[in-house]
Design a protein around this motif. Structure first.
Motif, short mmCIF file in Angstrom:
data_model
loop_
_atom_site.label_atom_id
_atom_site.label_comp_id
_atom_site.label_asym_id
_atom_site.label_seq_id
_atom_site.Cartn_x
_atom_site.Cartn_y
_atom_site.Cartn_z
N TYR A 225 24.75 15.53 64.57
CA TYR A 225 25.25 14.61 63.28
C TYR A 225 25.74 13.40 63.98
O TYR A 225 25.49 12.33 63.29
N ASP A 226 26.57 13.41 65.01
CA ASP A 226 27.13 12.15 65.52
C ASP A 226 25.97 11.13 65.78
O ASP A 226 26.23 9.80 65.66
N GLU A 227 24.76 11.75 66.38
CA GLU A 227 23.87 10.85 66.66
C GLU A 227 22.59 10.35 65.81
O GLU A 227 22.08 9.44 65.76
N GLU A 232 26.99 7.22 56.29
CA GLU A 232 27.33 6.78 55.03
C GLU A 232 27.63 7.78 53.80
O GLU A 232 28.55 7.85 53.15
N THR A 233 26.62 8.99 54.00
CA THR A 233 26.66 10.04 52.93
C THR A 233 27.42 11.26 53.54
O THR A 233 27.89 12.10 52.85
N GLY A 234 27.57 11.22 54.87
CA GLY A 234 28.24 12.44 55.62
C GLY A 234 27.23 13.46 55.72
O GLY A 234 27.71 14.57 56.07
N LYS A 235 25.85 13.17 55.46
CA LYS A 235 24.92 14.37 55.61
C LYS A 235 24.36 14.24 57.01
O LYS A 235 24.12 13.41 57.43
N PRO A 236 23.90 15.38 57.43
CA PRO A 236 23.27 15.51 58.73
C PRO A 236 21.84 15.03 58.24
O PRO A 236 21.34 15.03 57.32
N THR A 244 24.29 22.28 65.48
CA THR A 244 25.34 22.55 66.54
C THR A 244 26.06 21.35 66.95
O THR A 244 25.87 20.31 66.10
N THR A 245 26.88 21.33 67.80
CA THR A 245 27.77 20.12 68.39
C THR A 245 27.62 19.87 69.70
O THR A 245 26.87 20.68 70.74
#
Length: 271
Positions: A225-227, A232-236, A244-245
Motif C-alpha cells: 500500500y505505501d508504494e 488520496e482515496t486510501g485504497k490499495p 501484506t506489509t
C-alpha cells in the motif's frame, strides 16, 4: 551423491535497468547464494545461447522459457539429479530478508503473489518425477501450440479468447488454474487448482496436492500500500488482493513495470 543446490536468474534488460541489476541485485543474489550454500548461475546473452522456442514472442518472453530449457539441459547432461534443488529468481526481486531460506520437500514451491497469481517471480524446484514432468510440459512446443489456440474465459475482464502463454500461464493450463480470480486463490478450493480444468490439464488434483507447496504471499510481494496504493482515496492498488506489509515481506518483487526502488531498499537493508 551429494545434493546440489543452485540459485538461478535470467537477466535481459535495457542498459539502464541492467546497470541497476548489476549494482543492487547481483551482489544480493551472490551473497544469498553464499549464505545458504547455493551455486549462483546467471543466465544472459554472453553465457547462454538463447534459443527461440516461441518465435511469436519477443525476447523477454523467450527468456522465461529459456530458463526451463536450461533446467532440461542440466538434467539431460546429468548435472541435475533427483534431490537436487533450483531456486529461481526474476532479476527484479529484492531479497529483503537475507536469512530467510527453506529446503523444499516437494517438487515445486512458489507463492501466490500480492496480485493473486501463482507467480513465477520466485520458485523452487526439487528434482523428482513431478518436477521433471513439469519441466517437460512447459518446454513442450507442440503442446504449447495447441493450448495457445484454446479460448479461455478470463475473469479479469470477463471476456473469452486466446491467452498469451508464457511459462507461468503454461503452468496454469497444466494445473487447471483459471486465468484470473478477483477472490484470493488462498480462499478458493484447492488454492485454485482445477478451478478451470480443460483437456490440457495434465496434473491430477492429488498430484498437485502431493507435489506443490504454495508459500505465503510474503515470499513474493508485488504490491504494498505505501508504494503502490492510492493515498488520496486510501485504497490499495486494484491488484493488491493478497495484502501484506513491508515488515512481513521476505522477497519484494518489483513486477509489472513498477519503479525499481532498489537504491531505497539497499539503504534500508544493506548487505
Amino acid at each position: 551423491l551429494i545434493m546440489k543446490k543452485f540459485l538461478t536468474t535470467f537477466v535481459l534488460y535495457d542498459p539502464h535497468r541492467q546497470a541497476m541489476y548489476e549494482k543492487y541485485i547481483r551482489p544480493r543474489f551472490q551473497k544469498y547464494a553464499d549464505m545458504h550454500g547455493l551455486k549462483f548461475i546467471e543466465m544472459n546473452h554472453s553465457n547462454f545461447n538463447i534459443r527461440t522456442l516461441h518465435p511469436e514472442f519477443d525476447q523477454r518472453e523467450n527468456m522465461h522459457f529459456n530458463r526451463w530449457l536450461l533446467f532440461k539441459r542440466l538434467l539431460d547432461e546429468g548435472k541435475l539429479n533427483d534431490g537436487d534443488i533450483l531456486y529461481n529468481f526474476d532479476a527484479d526481486v529484492f531479497i529483503k530478508e537475507m536469512d530467510q531460506h527453506f529446503e523444499p520437500e516437494k517438487g515445486f514451491s512458489y507463492a501466490i503473489d500480492s496480485g493473486n497469481t501463482h507467480c513465477f517471480g520466485f520458485f523452487a524446484l526439487k528434482i523428482n518425477e513431478f518436477s521433471r514432468k513439469l519441466i517437460n510440459a512447459i518446454i513442450d512446443r507442440e503442446r504449447w501450440l495447441k493450448v495457445s489456440q484454446y479460448e479461455f474465459f478470463n475473469e479479469h475482464n470477463n471476456t473469452k479468447g486466446k491467452w498469451h502463454l508464457a511459462d507461468q500461464q503454461t503452468y496454469y493450463t497444466c494445473a487447471g488454474i483459471k486465468p484470473h480470480s478477483w477472490k484470493s486463490f488462498y480462499e478458493l478450493d484447492n488454492l485454485g487448482f482445477h478451478s478451470y480444468p480443460t483437456e490440457y490439464t495434465i496434473f491430477s488434483l492429488d498430484e498437485l496436492k502431493e507435489n506443490v507447496n504454495v508459500l505465503p504471499t510474503e515470499w513474493n510481494v508485488t504490491q504494498l500500500y505505501d508504494e503502490t496504493g492510492d493515498h488520496e482515496t486510501g485504497k490499495p492498488n486494484t491488484y493488491d488482493i493478497n495484502q501484506t506489509t513491508l515488515d512481513k515481506t521476505i522477497f519484494r518483487h518489483f513486477a509489472g513495470g513498477q519503479p525499481w526502488r532498489f537504491d531505497e531498499y539497499t539503504q534500508k537493508y544493506p548487505l
